[in-house]
Design an enzyme around this catalytic site. Structure first.
Site, short mmCIF file in Angstrom:
data_model
loop_
_atom_site.label_atom_id
_atom_site.label_comp_id
_atom_site.label_asym_id
_atom_site.label_seq_id
_atom_site.Cartn_x
_atom_site.Cartn_y
_atom_site.Cartn_z
N PRO A 1 -19.11 2.30 -3.71
CA PRO A 1 -19.87 2.09 -2.46
C PRO A 1 -21.23 1.44 -2.70
O PRO A 1 -21.85 1.63 -3.75
CB PRO A 1 -20.01 3.52 -1.92
CG PRO A 1 -18.87 4.27 -2.51
CD PRO A 1 -18.67 3.68 -3.88
N LEU A 2 -21.66 0.66 -1.73
CA LEU A 2 -22.93 -0.04 -1.82
C LEU A 2 -24.08 0.94 -2.04
O LEU A 2 -24.18 1.97 -1.36
CB LEU A 2 -23.18 -0.84 -0.54
CG LEU A 2 -22.23 -2.00 -0.25
CD1 LEU A 2 -22.48 -2.53 1.15
CD2 LEU A 2 -22.40 -3.11 -1.28
N PHE B 1 -13.41 -4.87 1.19
CA PHE B 1 -14.49 -4.09 0.58
C PHE B 1 -15.82 -4.35 1.29
O PHE B 1 -16.84 -4.63 0.63
CB PHE B 1 -14.61 -4.37 -0.91
CG PHE B 1 -13.43 -3.91 -1.73
CD1 PHE B 1 -12.58 -2.91 -1.25
CD2 PHE B 1 -13.16 -4.47 -2.96
CE1 PHE B 1 -11.50 -2.47 -2.01
CE2 PHE B 1 -12.07 -4.04 -3.72
CZ PHE B 1 -11.24 -3.04 -3.24
N PRO B 2 -15.86 -4.29 2.63
CA PRO B 2 -17.12 -4.56 3.33
C PRO B 2 -18.20 -3.53 3.03
O PRO B 2 -19.39 -3.81 3.23
CB PRO B 2 -16.71 -4.50 4.80
CG PRO B 2 -15.52 -3.61 4.84
CD PRO B 2 -14.78 -3.92 3.56
N LEU B 3 -17.80 -2.35 2.53
CA LEU B 3 -18.76 -1.31 2.17
C LEU B 3 -18.81 -1.09 0.67
O LEU B 3 -19.30 -0.07 0.20
CB LEU B 3 -18.41 0.00 2.89
CG LEU B 3 -18.45 -0.08 4.42
CD1 LEU B 3 -18.00 1.23 5.04
CD2 LEU B 3 -19.85 -0.44 4.89
N GLY B 4 -18.31 -2.06 -0.09
CA GLY B 4 -18.36 -1.97 -1.54
C GLY B 4 -17.08 -1.56 -2.20
O GLY B 4 -16.95 -1.66 -3.42
N GLY B 5 -16.13 -1.04 -1.43
CA GLY B 5 -14.84 -0.65 -2.00
C GLY B 5 -14.92 0.65 -2.78
O GLY B 5 -15.52 1.63 -2.34
N PHE B 6 -14.32 0.64 -3.97
CA PHE B 6 -14.27 1.87 -4.76
C PHE B 6 -15.63 2.22 -5.37
O PHE B 6 -15.83 3.32 -5.87
CB PHE B 6 -13.21 1.72 -5.86
CG PHE B 6 -11.83 1.48 -5.32
CD1 PHE B 6 -11.15 2.48 -4.65
CD2 PHE B 6 -11.22 0.24 -5.46
CE1 PHE B 6 -9.88 2.26 -4.14
CE2 PHE B 6 -9.95 0.01 -4.95
CZ PHE B 6 -9.28 1.01 -4.28
N TYR C 1 0.86 -1.18 0.00
CA TYR C 1 0.00 0.00 0.00
C TYR C 1 0.90 1.23 0.00
O TYR C 1 1.52 1.57 1.01
CB TYR C 1 -0.90 0.03 1.23
CG TYR C 1 -1.94 -1.06 1.30
CD1 TYR C 1 -2.30 -1.81 0.19
CD2 TYR C 1 -2.58 -1.33 2.51
CE1 TYR C 1 -3.26 -2.80 0.28
CE2 TYR C 1 -3.55 -2.32 2.61
CZ TYR C 1 -3.88 -3.04 1.49
OH TYR C 1 -4.84 -4.03 1.59
#
Length: 293
Positions: A220-221, A213-218, A63
């Protein structure tokens, strides 16, 4: 900021950590490459996370590269005794920031030493082997050679525990014949649920599952169902998405990332959000509709 309880703990190797941790990926620059736009802000987020009770930070030396590990060391060393830092190896970045496999024994050994140096540690608590047979997600292929190289570094005392990332059930089974696997880190969230059966299998084996990506990553959900449930509970959609994951299975360990203290506080508050059965049933429908799309 209130202390988190994170809905209990999950076993991670020899340690037990709270179920809501912190992922450091977003502390690097755009595309997880280069330095952060706000270095002081990045350091503040890390310090606020630990002050709020976070005892599990996910990072990697690719990273940046090197950026997030150096920030973690600057912000938090000497580290609290209860802080578990989990890193991953198996990839590298080229001069343009592209993600490339780095699977040879020499590359893996160099990566472990890079993580040790940049984090300022004598041994890494957990190292995930990131499998990159495909850029689009898990793909079948033997992991015996790279995992055996990592297991040798474990025998040398440089690594205490080993996990796997971006892997298939067959690769997990192969890996467990080579060494103990303490966690699996794959993409999973409310809408991306290919690992439903795998999560339940790992829970029976007391192996932590860490969704990236628990929130959708790049991307978002986005879901009207998610928004409606959140509105009814007086919470944000992202808090509801995290709370759903915490209730989904007892072995799920979360590492939502952010470079904002405000978003950090929002994420951590999800540990205290209780979802009623009817909300869970409605949210389960998000994954079903996404799978049918």
């Amino acid at each position: 900021m209130s202390k988190i309880n994170a809905a209990g703990t999950v076993r991670l190797g020899r340690r037990h950590v709270k179920r809501l941790g912190y992922g450091a990926m977003q502390l690097a620059g755009p595309g997880v490459f280069g330095p952060p736009k706000d270095r002081d802000g990045a350091l503040l987020v890390l310090r606020e996370a630990v002050a709020a009770g976070v005892d599990h930070i996910d990072t990697s030396d690719f990273y940046g590269p090197h950026v997030t590990n150096q920030l973690i060391r600057e912000a938090l060393a000497p580290y609290p005794d209860d802080l578990v830092i989990v890193t991953k190896i198996g990839a590298r970045r080229d001069e343009a920031g592209a993600w490339l496999p780095a699977f040879s024994p020499e590359a893996l050994t160099e990566a472990v030493h890079d993580n040790l140096r940049n984090l300022g540690l004598e041994a890494l608590e957990v190292v995930n082997l990131r499998v990159m047979f495909s850029v689009h997600g898990p793909a079948e292929g033997s992991i015996e050679a790279p995992l055996s190289a990592l297991a040798e570094l474990q025998r040398q005392g440089l690594v205490r525990h080993i996990g796997l990332s971006n892997v298939t059930p067959a690769q997990i089974a192969e890996g467990r014949r080579i060494c103990d696997i303490v966690c699996v880190q794959n993409q999973y969230n409310l809408a991306h649920r290919a690992d439903d059966a795998l999560i339940d299998d790992l829970a029976r084996e007391d192996i932590a599952y860490v969704p990236f990506f628990p929130l959708g990553g790049f991307t978002p959900l986005q879901s009207s169902i998610l928004a409606d449930v959140a509105h009814g509970l007086g919470a944000t959609p992202m808090q509801v998405a995290l709370a759903w994951l915490l209730r989904r299975a007892p072995n799920i360990l979360l590492i939502p990332g952010t470079s904002s203290v405000a978003h950090l506080r929002e994420n951590l508050a999800a540990a205290e959000l209780e979802l009623p059965d009817e909300a869970m049933a409605a949210l389960d429908g998000v994954g079903a509709s996404a799978g049918a799309a």
